[in-house]
Design an enzyme around this catalytic site. Structure first.
Site, PDB file in Angstrom:
ATOM      1  N   GLY A  49     -11.939 -26.278  -7.407  1.00  0.00           N
ATOM      2  CA  GLY A  49     -13.010 -25.389  -6.979  1.00  0.00           C
ATOM      3  C   GLY A  49     -13.150 -24.257  -7.970  1.00  0.00           C
ATOM      4  N   GLN A  80     -15.612 -16.214 -11.086  1.00  0.00           N
ATOM      5  CA  GLN A  80     -14.460 -16.596 -11.915  1.00  0.00           C
ATOM      6  C   GLN A  80     -14.854 -16.865 -13.367  1.00  0.00           C
ATOM      7  OE1 GLN A  80     -12.945 -19.508  -8.769  1.00  0.00           O
ATOM      8  NE2 GLN A  80     -11.082 -18.896  -9.860  1.00  0.00           N
ATOM      9  N   CYS A 118      -4.817 -21.051  -8.062  1.00  0.00           N
ATOM     10  CA  CYS A 118      -6.126 -20.518  -8.419  1.00  0.00           C
ATOM     11  C   CYS A 118      -6.246 -20.432  -9.936  1.00  0.00           C
ATOM     12  CB  CYS A 118      -6.287 -19.129  -7.798  1.00  0.00           C
ATOM     13  SG  CYS A 118      -7.859 -18.344  -8.141  1.00  0.00           S
ATOM     14  N   LEU A 119      -7.389 -20.842 -10.472  1.00  0.00           N
ATOM     15  CA  LEU A 119      -7.594 -20.765 -11.910  1.00  0.00           C
ATOM     16  C   LEU A 119      -7.567 -19.325 -12.418  1.00  0.00           C
ATOM     17  CD1 LEU A 119     -10.384 -23.482 -12.367  1.00  0.00           C
ATOM     18  CD2 LEU A 119      -7.935 -23.689 -12.854  1.00  0.00           C
ATOM     19  N   HIS A 132     -11.221 -20.685   0.330  1.00  0.00           N
ATOM     20  CA  HIS A 132     -10.667 -20.070  -0.880  1.00  0.00           C
ATOM     21  C   HIS A 132     -11.790 -19.589  -1.801  1.00  0.00           C
ATOM     22  CE1 HIS A 132      -7.604 -19.974  -4.264  1.00  0.00           C
ATOM     23  NE2 HIS A 132      -8.737 -19.974  -4.940  1.00  0.00           N
ATOM     24  N   GLU A 133     -12.782 -20.445  -2.033  1.00  0.00           N
ATOM     25  CA  GLU A 133     -13.879 -20.097  -2.953  1.00  0.00           C
ATOM     26  C   GLU A 133     -14.806 -19.028  -2.360  1.00  0.00           C
ATOM     27  OE1 GLU A 133     -13.497 -20.937  -5.949  1.00  0.00           O
ATOM     28  OE2 GLU A 133     -11.986 -22.453  -5.556  1.00  0.00           O
ATOM     29  N   HIS A 186     -13.486 -15.681  -2.922  1.00  0.00           N
ATOM     30  CA  HIS A 186     -13.828 -15.156  -4.253  1.00  0.00           C
ATOM     31  C   HIS A 186     -15.172 -14.431  -4.232  1.00  0.00           C
ATOM     32  CE1 HIS A 186     -10.724 -16.467  -6.992  1.00  0.00           C
ATOM     33  NE2 HIS A 186     -10.771 -17.703  -6.536  1.00  0.00           N
TER      34      HIS A 186
END
Length: 178
Positions: free
Chosen positions: A45, A50, A95-96, A137-138, A141
């Protein structure tokens, strides 16, 4: 095009993303670039913030049974809202924007999400498991939150200590390579 990932503790990750108003070529390019970036970084994701774009857009591509992330399974999500959630599940997340760190996070087990696709068509998904976790999660963000904020006080302190140490080690390595 692969874009640079914004990494913690960058202040942009705290920013609340703005609603997408135009479903145009610019949005399509952003979504395409986000896909290329996510695949290059082995993510499941990615939220627009991000890659430094404060818009309410995200993508999710959960691997299939063979572990493959096929383009046709990509979910492009614009202006999402979780309208219902149920249950509770704990899952190890990464997470990236917080590379190489994983920890257990508690989230709703099932969610119903309303959103628009890249063309402005309204969509609704009801899901559980990894896809429900990825949505939450996304969307976090987009609201300026990272999964590490859901950790207990002690786990968060431990994370901060490890993160600072790791960043110091990386900057020493970079210094040696110059």
């Amino acid at each position: 095009m692969i874009r640079e990932i914004v990494v913690y503790p960058d202040k942009r990750l705290k920013q609340i993303s703005k609603e997408v108003e135009r479903f145009d070529e610019e949005l399509h390019t952003l979504l395409d670039d986000m896909y290329d970036t996510m695949m290059a970084k082995n993510g499941v994701g990615l939220a627009a913030i991000q890659v430094g774009v404060p818009l309410r857009a995200l993508i999710i591509n959960i691997p299939d049974e063979e572990g493959e992330q096929k383009r046709e399974n990509l979910i492009e999500v614009v202006n999402p809202k979780i309208v219902e959630s149920k249950g509770s599940i704990t899952y190890t997340e990464g997470c990236l924007s917080v590379p190489e760190y994983y920890d257990d996070v508690e989230r709703a087990e099932w969610v119903k999400v309303e959103f628009f696709d890249r063309f402005g068509n309204k969509r609704v998904i009801e899901t559980d498991g990894l896809l429900a976790i990825a949505f939450q999660h996304e969307i976090d963000h987009l609201n300026g939150h990272l999964f590490i904020e859901k950790l207990s006080f002690l786990k968060r302190k431990k994370f901060e200590k490890e993160w600072k140490k790791r960043r110091k080690e990386k900057s020493v390595k970079k210094g040696k390579n110059k």
